[in-house]
Write an enzyme that holds these catalytic residues in place. Sequence first.
Site, short mmCIF file in Angstrom:
data_model
loop_
_atom_site.label_atom_id
_atom_site.label_comp_id
_atom_site.label_asym_id
_atom_site.label_seq_id
_atom_site.Cartn_x
_atom_site.Cartn_y
_atom_site.Cartn_z
N ASP A 408 21.09 -12.62 28.73
CA ASP A 408 19.89 -12.15 28.06
C ASP A 408 20.26 -11.77 26.63
O ASP A 408 21.35 -11.23 26.38
CB ASP A 408 19.33 -10.94 28.80
CG ASP A 408 18.14 -10.33 28.09
OD1 ASP A 408 17.19 -11.07 27.80
OD2 ASP A 408 18.17 -9.12 27.81
N ASP A 605 19.79 -6.78 31.20
CA ASP A 605 19.62 -5.33 31.28
C ASP A 605 18.20 -4.88 31.58
O ASP A 605 17.95 -3.69 31.71
CB ASP A 605 20.08 -4.66 29.98
CG ASP A 605 19.17 -5.00 28.80
OD1 ASP A 605 18.41 -5.98 28.91
OD2 ASP A 605 19.22 -4.29 27.78
N ASP A 609 14.95 -9.36 33.71
CA ASP A 609 16.18 -10.06 34.11
C ASP A 609 16.46 -9.94 35.61
O ASP A 609 17.31 -10.66 36.13
CB ASP A 609 17.39 -9.50 33.34
CG ASP A 609 17.24 -9.62 31.84
OD1 ASP A 609 16.73 -10.66 31.39
OD2 ASP A 609 17.60 -8.67 31.12
#
Length: 714
Positions: A408, A605, A609
Site C-alpha cells: 500500500d 496499514d 488493506d
Amino acid sequence: MSSEHGATSSETHDQMAHGEHEAMDHAHMEHGDHEAMDHAHMAHSDHEAMDHAHMAHGAMSGHAMHHGNFKRKFWVSLVAAIPVFVLSPFMGLSLPFQFTFPGSDWLVLVLATFLFGYGGQPFLSGARDELKAKVPAMMTLIAMGISVAYAYSLYAFVMNHFVAPHAHVMDFFWELASLIVIMLLGHWIEMNAVMNAGNVLEKMAALLPGEAHVQQADGSVQDVPLAELAAGATVVIRAGEKVPADGRVLSGTSAVNEALVTGEAKAVTKTTDATVIGGSVNGDGTLVVRVTGTGESGYLAQVAKLVASAQQEKSKAEGLADRVSRALFYAALAVGLVAFVVWWLIADTATALQRLVTVLVIACPHALGLAIPLVVARSTSLAASHGLLVRDRQALEAAGTIDTVLMDKTGTLTQGVFAVNAIQHTAAADEDTVLALAAALEAGSSHPLAAGIRSAAEAAKLTVPTASAIQTLQGVGVRGDIDGTTVALVTARYLDEHDVAYDQTGYQQLAAAGNSVSFLLRDQQVLGAIAQGDAIRPEAPALIQALRALGITPVMLTGDNTPAAQAIAHQLGDIEVRAELRPEDKAAIVAETQAAGHHAMMVGDGINDAPALARATIGMAIGAGTDVAIDAADVVLVKSDPQDILAFLRLGRATTRKMVQNLWWGAGYNLLALPLAAGVLAGIGVILSPAVGAVLMSASTVIVAINAMGLKLK
C-alpha cells in the site's frame, strides 16, 4: 472509482488543495487521531490489549485450542506423569530413580488412564478433525502413538495381572506419559510464541457510532440505536461525527475523511447526491443523509466478509510439519501392519503385536513434537527483538517462497502526511515570504495541508506574522488580514472563477506530479503557489532496490489517483503501480497474482488493506495502522519501519532452513528405525529393541533443541 472516493484528476487535487480543508478543520483529522483513524499504535506492551479469544488457524496447525488450555493441561499432566515416570519402567528398562511398592502398578494404570483422557484429549479431537477432512497430519500421528501405547499397555496390564502373571509383557505407560507431556509442552511453546488473532468483526463494529440522529416526519430529530436504523431512514450527521451508515446526501455540504476507504489522508467534499460510507468521519459541516445500507448490507460489513472469506481460504494452507507427519503416519501404519502379518506368520501373535506397537510408538518421536515449536519460539523471539510481531507461524514457513511484494502506498511507502514539495513565487515575493504568509493563515488549523505548511515554515526557521479576521472561504480556501492587507490561500478554481491570472503551465506540472496546490493572494494578486504531497519515506527507495536484489517484484497499490501514484512510483524507481483501488480491488489483485502462480506478500496499514492482507500468502501490517488491518495480518511491523520487511524475509528463510533440519532430526531417523523396529534384519540377529528406539528418540530430541537455539538473524 469515482472522485467521491478518491481524487481521479489534477482538478480534484486542485479542489482538494485547500478549499475544503477548513470545512474539516477539527482535531480529529490530524494524523495520529484515534477517533478518526481508529489507530492502535502497536507498542510492544500493547499486545495484551488484543482480543485473545480467537486463535488463528495456522498458529497451531489448524486446531483452535486456546493456548491457556494447553498451559493448564501441560501442568496438570506433568503432575500426573511424575509418579508414572518414577513407578513404571522405561521401554522395559528400570532407571536408577525408579522404585515400586505393592499396588503401585494400579496407581500407574489410573494415572495413565487420566493422562490419556485429559492430556491426550486435544490430540484425539484434532486427529478426529483431520481424519474427517481426510488429511491426517501431526494430530493424527500423535493420537496414533498415544492410543497404541495406552491400548497395548492396558493389554499388558491385563496379561501380567490376570492371564499370564509370569509372562511379563512389557507396557508403554512411561512412553505414554512422556509423549503426552512433551507434545503438550510443544504446543504450549508454540502458542506462547505466536500472538493470537483479534476479532476483525468487533473492530469493524467499533468504527460505527452507537446511535444515529434520525429525522422524523415532523422535522424533529430523535436518537436511535444503530441496530434499529433501517434503510430509507433520514439521518442528520453533525460536525465531527462518524457517519452511522452508508447513504446518499440529501442536503448540506461538508468534507468527509474517507481514509478508511481509500487509505488516503485527505478529505472528500460531499454535497447533494454524493454518497457517504458508514464509519467515515464528517468535517465541520452538517449533512442530511438518506440511508442506503445498514448491517450486513453496509460497506464495512462487506469488507468484513471479504476478510473472513480470505482468512478461511488461506487457513487451508498446510504446514511443513503436517506434510511430514502425514507421510510418517502412512509409512508407520504400512510398516507396522506388514511387520505384524509377517511376524504372526513366522512367530506368534504376541511377538507380532509387540513389533507392531514398537513400530507405531517409535514412529511418533518426541522430537517431532518439538521440532517446529522450538524453532517458532526462537524465531518469534528474534522477530520481536527486531520489531516484528509474528502472529501466524506459517508466515515464517512461507517467507522463503515470496516472489512478489504488494505494498500500500500511504503509510507504507510514503509517510502518510502532507509535506511541502515545491514553492513557486512571482516577482512580488520570494519563497520565504510566500511560505510565511501561508503559515500565518494556517496558524489555527489542524488540517493535514495546514500542518504541512506550518512544519515547512518551522523547518525553514521563518518568522511568521500574525493574521487576524481569518475567514473560511467555503470550498475554496481561507482569507485573513496581515499587516493591513488582505491575504488569501485558495485553489485554482477560485482563481478561475474570479479571473485572477496565474501560471497555469506551472500549476499543471505540479498537479500532474500528484500535488495539492494552493495559491497565495495579496489584494487579489498572486504572490506564489505551494505544492504539497505525501512525501515518500526516506528508506523506501532502498527497500525497493533490496527487494529487487532478492529477486522479488515490488508492486505499489493505492486508492489515490493515477497521476499522483505514478509520480510516487517514479521516485521509488519506476516500480509497477495499480491506482484508484478499493478494498475489493486490492484483494482481487492479490488473488490474481496468486492465480498466476506467484507467492504474494501484502503490506498495508488501513481498513482498505484488510481483505488483501487476509488473502495474501503473507499479510504484513504496519504497526501504526488500524486495528482491523493488524487483526487481518500474519505479521505486524511494530516499529512501522518498512525496512523490517527485509528483516522478516531473511528471518523467514533462516527459519525454514532450521525447520527442515529439525524435521530431519525429529523424523528422518525413522527411515532407519522403522524397518529395524519391524525386524527387517532379524535374520542376521539385528532387531531394534524398544530400549534402543527410546535412546534414539531421546537423542533426536536433544539435537532438535540445540539446533533450534542456533537460529540467528543476520
